[in-house]
Each structure stands twice: as structure tokens, then as C-alpha cells.
Scaffold this motif. Structure first.
Motif, PDB file in Angstrom:
ATOM      1  N   ARG A  32       0.808  -1.120   0.136  1.00 12.40           N
ATOM      2  CA  ARG A  32       0.106   0.049  -0.027  1.00 12.40           C
ATOM      3  C   ARG A  32       0.930   1.162  -0.053  1.00 12.40           C
ATOM      4  O   ARG A  32       0.538   2.193  -0.603  1.00 12.40           O
ATOM      5  CB  ARG A  32      -0.906  -0.042   1.117  1.00 12.40           C
ATOM      6  N   GLY A  33       1.980   1.233   0.735  1.00 12.63           N
ATOM      7  CA  GLY A  33       2.821   2.399   0.919  1.00 12.63           C
ATOM      8  C   GLY A  33       3.419   2.657  -0.640  1.00 12.63           C
ATOM      9  O   GLY A  33       3.625   3.869  -1.016  1.00 12.63           O
ATOM     10  N   PHE A  34       3.714   1.481  -1.368  1.00  8.74           N
ATOM     11  CA  PHE A  34       4.487   1.674  -2.760  1.00  8.74           C
ATOM     12  C   PHE A  34       3.251   1.983  -3.562  1.00  8.74           C
ATOM     13  O   PHE A  34       3.690   2.547  -4.638  1.00  8.74           O
ATOM     14  CB  PHE A  34       5.102   0.562  -3.159  1.00  8.74           C
ATOM     15  N   GLN A  35       2.174   1.766  -3.326  1.00  4.30           N
ATOM     16  CA  GLN A  35       0.845   2.436  -4.256  1.00  4.30           C
ATOM     17  C   GLN A  35       0.568   3.645  -3.996  1.00  4.30           C
ATOM     18  O   GLN A  35       0.303   4.734  -4.652  1.00  4.30           O
ATOM     19  CB  GLN A  35      -0.481   1.429  -4.095  1.00  4.30           C
ATOM     20  N   ILE A  36       0.681   4.083  -2.575  1.00  7.34           N
ATOM     21  CA  ILE A  36       0.540   5.459  -2.318  1.00  7.34           C
ATOM     22  C   ILE A  36       1.444   6.576  -2.787  1.00  7.34           C
ATOM     23  O   ILE A  36       1.372   7.635  -3.444  1.00  7.34           O
ATOM     24  CB  ILE A  36       0.149   5.660  -0.770  1.00  7.34           C
ATOM     25  N   ALA A  37       2.745   6.389  -2.549  1.00  2.43           N
ATOM     26  CA  ALA A  37       3.687   7.363  -2.805  1.00  2.43           C
ATOM     27  C   ALA A  37       3.847   7.609  -4.276  1.00  2.43           C
ATOM     28  O   ALA A  37       3.937   8.977  -4.570  1.00  2.43           O
ATOM     29  CB  ALA A  37       5.086   6.607  -2.613  1.00  2.43           C
ATOM     30  N   PRO A  38       3.892   6.961  -5.320  1.00  4.46           N
ATOM     31  CA  PRO A  38       3.874   7.260  -6.773  1.00  4.46           C
ATOM     32  C   PRO A  38       2.716   8.327  -7.084  1.00  4.46           C
ATOM     33  O   PRO A  38       2.732   9.072  -8.284  1.00  4.46           O
ATOM     34  CB  PRO A  38       3.841   6.099  -7.573  1.00  4.46           C
ATOM     35  N   ARG A  39       1.456   8.392  -6.475  1.00  2.00           N
ATOM     36  CA  ARG A  39       0.420   9.044  -6.687  1.00  2.00           C
ATOM     37  C   ARG A  39       0.417  10.420  -6.091  1.00  2.00           C
ATOM     38  O   ARG A  39      -0.546  11.079  -6.406  1.00  2.00           O
ATOM     39  CB  ARG A  39      -0.850   8.218  -6.539  1.00  2.00           C
ATOM     40  N   ALA A  40       1.490  10.684  -5.320  1.00  2.00           N
ATOM     41  CA  ALA A  40       1.521  11.909  -4.741  1.00  2.00           C
ATOM     42  C   ALA A  40       1.579  13.040  -5.799  1.00  2.00           C
ATOM     43  O   ALA A  40       2.283  12.923  -6.942  1.00  2.00           O
ATOM     44  CB  ALA A  40       2.623  11.938  -3.905  1.00  2.00           C
ATOM     45  N   GLY A  49       7.077   9.438   0.684  1.00  2.00           N
ATOM     46  CA  GLY A  49       6.173   8.372   0.945  1.00  2.00           C
ATOM     47  C   GLY A  49       6.848   7.004   0.692  1.00  2.00           C
ATOM     48  O   GLY A  49       6.968   5.847   1.280  1.00  2.00           O
ATOM     49  N   MET A  50       7.788   6.876  -0.406  1.00  2.89           N
ATOM     50  CA  MET A  50       8.851   5.839  -0.670  1.00  2.89           C
ATOM     51  C   MET A  50       9.796   5.686   0.460  1.00  2.89           C
ATOM     52  O   MET A  50      10.080   4.418   0.748  1.00  2.89           O
ATOM     53  CB  MET A  50       9.578   5.859  -1.954  1.00  2.89           C
ATOM     54  N   GLY A  51      10.415   6.523   1.024  1.00  3.12           N
ATOM     55  CA  GLY A  51      11.345   6.552   2.216  1.00  3.12           C
ATOM     56  C   GLY A  51      10.695   6.169   3.393  1.00  3.12           C
ATOM     57  O   GLY A  51      11.192   5.291   3.794  1.00  3.12           O
ATOM     58  N   ILE A  52       9.543   6.562   3.695  1.00  2.04           N
ATOM     59  CA  ILE A  52       8.718   6.171   4.792  1.00  2.04           C
ATOM     60  C   ILE A  52       8.814   4.559   4.820  1.00  2.04           C
ATOM     61  O   ILE A  52       8.563   3.875   5.707  1.00  2.04           O
ATOM     62  CB  ILE A  52       7.555   6.931   5.183  1.00  2.04           C
ATOM     63  N   THR A  53       7.980   4.251   3.575  1.00  2.00           N
ATOM     64  CA  THR A  53       7.449   2.858   3.236  1.00  2.00           C
ATOM     65  C   THR A  53       8.716   1.922   3.428  1.00  2.00           C
ATOM     66  O   THR A  53       8.735   0.798   3.998  1.00  2.00           O
ATOM     67  CB  THR A  53       6.870   2.588   1.879  1.00  2.00           C
ATOM     68  N   LEU A  54       9.860   2.330   2.661  1.00  2.00           N
ATOM     69  CA  LEU A  54      11.157   1.540   2.682  1.00  2.00           C
ATOM     70  C   LEU A  54      11.808   1.539   4.159  1.00  2.00           C
ATOM     71  O   LEU A  54      12.289   0.413   4.438  1.00  2.00           O
ATOM     72  CB  LEU A  54      12.145   1.992   1.805  1.00  2.00           C
ATOM     73  N   LEU A  55      11.839   2.620   4.813  1.00  3.34           N
ATOM     74  CA  LEU A  55      12.242   2.517   6.286  1.00  3.34           C
ATOM     75  C   LEU A  55      11.436   1.511   7.266  1.00  3.34           C
ATOM     76  O   LEU A  55      12.213   0.706   7.923  1.00  3.34           O
ATOM     77  CB  LEU A  55      12.057   4.120   6.924  1.00  3.34           C
ATOM     78  N   ILE A  56      10.344   1.464   7.160  1.00  3.22           N
ATOM     79  CA  ILE A  56       9.564   0.425   7.918  1.00  3.22           C
ATOM     80  C   ILE A  56       9.625  -0.950   7.280  1.00  3.22           C
ATOM     81  O   ILE A  56       9.885  -1.939   8.257  1.00  3.22           O
ATOM     82  CB  ILE A  56       7.950   1.144   8.120  1.00  3.22           C
ATOM     83  N   ALA A  57       9.528  -1.065   6.184  1.00  2.00           N
ATOM     84  CA  ALA A  57       9.606  -2.502   5.401  1.00  2.00           C
ATOM     85  C   ALA A  57      10.969  -2.810   5.535  1.00  2.00           C
ATOM     86  O   ALA A  57      11.114  -4.179   6.121  1.00  2.00           O
ATOM     87  CB  ALA A  57       9.148  -2.338   3.957  1.00  2.00           C
ATOM     88  N   VAL A  58      11.861  -2.220   5.414  1.00  2.00           N
ATOM     89  CA  VAL A  58      13.357  -2.759   5.624  1.00  2.00           C
ATOM     90  C   VAL A  58      13.644  -3.166   7.092  1.00  2.00           C
ATOM     91  O   VAL A  58      14.434  -4.185   7.311  1.00  2.00           O
ATOM     92  CB  VAL A  58      14.414  -1.907   5.118  1.00  2.00           C
ATOM     93  N   GLN A  59      13.038  -2.194   7.876  1.00  2.00           N
ATOM     94  CA  GLN A  59      13.333  -2.593   9.389  1.00  2.00           C
ATOM     95  C   GLN A  59      12.872  -3.749   9.754  1.00  2.00           C
ATOM     96  O   GLN A  59      13.162  -4.588  10.536  1.00  2.00           O
ATOM     97  CB  GLN A  59      12.815  -1.185  10.281  1.00  2.00           C
ATOM     98  N   ALA A  60      11.468  -4.314   9.272  1.00  2.00           N
ATOM     99  CA  ALA A  60      10.834  -5.280   9.621  1.00  2.00           C
ATOM    100  C   ALA A  60      11.665  -6.481   8.993  1.00  2.00           C
ATOM    101  O   ALA A  60      11.649  -7.664   9.839  1.00  2.00           O
ATOM    102  CB  ALA A  60       9.377  -5.377   9.118  1.00  2.00           C
ATOM    103  N   LEU A  61      12.130  -6.428   7.718  1.00  2.00           N
ATOM    104  CA  LEU A  61      12.806  -7.582   7.218  1.00  2.00           C
ATOM    105  C   LEU A  61      14.202  -7.739   7.927  1.00  2.00           C
ATOM    106  O   LEU A  61      14.468  -8.850   8.086  1.00  2.00           O
ATOM    107  CB  LEU A  61      12.997  -7.089   5.665  1.00  2.00           C
TER     108      LEU A  61
END
Length: 124
Positions: A32-40, A49-61
Motif C-alpha cells: 500500500r505504501g508503494f501504491q500511495i507514494a507514486p500517486r502523490a 512516501g517511498m522513504g517512509i515505506t522503505l524505512l518501515i519495511a526494511v526495518q521489519a525485514l
């Protein structure tokens, strides 16, 4: 256990089903984060949006990799799950910003419809 190994505690308490649901939650969040970010509307919103999504997803990974033994201990918490006040607060702030980016995009679409005369009643 309550700081760096939150996924292990979820596994111990909720079992395989709970662990899979938690991993599915992070996958849906990233999607959902990667869907929201490009539509800004603005480029800064896209990058943020991409940075926040990557930050949380990579931290979880990374946290999941540490818990399973693929990586050495890094000291990163599992977002939204592990104990850590500042980590939780910053993750929630990031989600709030993502929601604001999504809302801003929707407001922009409504304005475009109203300007083109296809969005209902025009206000003057």
C-alpha cells in the motif's frame, strides 16, 4: 525478548499462524505504501512516501532476519510490535505522513473533477 526479538515472542505466543499474519501485515503495508507514494501530486511527497515505506519495511525485514538467525543482532526493533517508545512513535508518525500523502492525492483528484465540471456542484 521484548526489545529486539518481538517476532520470536509473537511466534511463541501466537504460533505459526500469528507469525504469518504479522508478516502478511508488513507485506500489505509495504504494498500500500508503494501504491500511495507514486500517486502523490508533488515529487517531494513521492520521495517521502517511498522513504517512509522503505524505512518501515526494511526495518521489519532486518528484524525478521535477525530473529531467524540470518543476520547478526543489529538492535533494530520490529515496527509497531517491539517495545521501544521512540521507535513506535516514529513509526506512527511515518504512517500519519503516508495517510496525509494519500489524503492529499484524493483531495487533488476532487479539485480536478470540480474544475473540469464533472464532479458535482461547483462552489463559487
Amino acid at each position: 525478548g521484548h526489545t529486539d526479538f518481538g517476532l520470536a515472542l509473537v511466534r511463541a505466543g501466537a504460533g505459526l499462524v500469528g507469525t504469518r499474519l504479522l508478516i502478511l501485515f508488513f507485506a500489505v503495508f509495504a504494498s500500500r505504501g508503494f501504491q500511495i507514494a507514486p500517486r502523490a501530486q508533488m515529487p517531494f511527497g513521492r520521495y517521502l512516501g517511498m522513504g517512509i515505506t522503505l524505512l518501515i519495511a526494511v526495518q521489519a525485514l532486518i528484524n525478521a532476519s535477525v530473529v531467524t538467525g540470518l543476520l547478526p543482532t543489529k538492535g533494530l526493533t520490529l515496527p509497531f510490535v517491539s517495545y521501544g517508545g521512540s521507535s513506535l512513535v516514529m513509526s506512527l508518525v511515518g504512517v500519519g505522513i503516508l495517510l496525509n500523502i494519500s489524503r492529499d492525492r484524493q483531495a487533488g483528484q476532487e479539485e480536478m473533477r470540480q474544475r473540469s465540471g464533472r464532479g458535482g456542484v461547483r462552489r463559487q
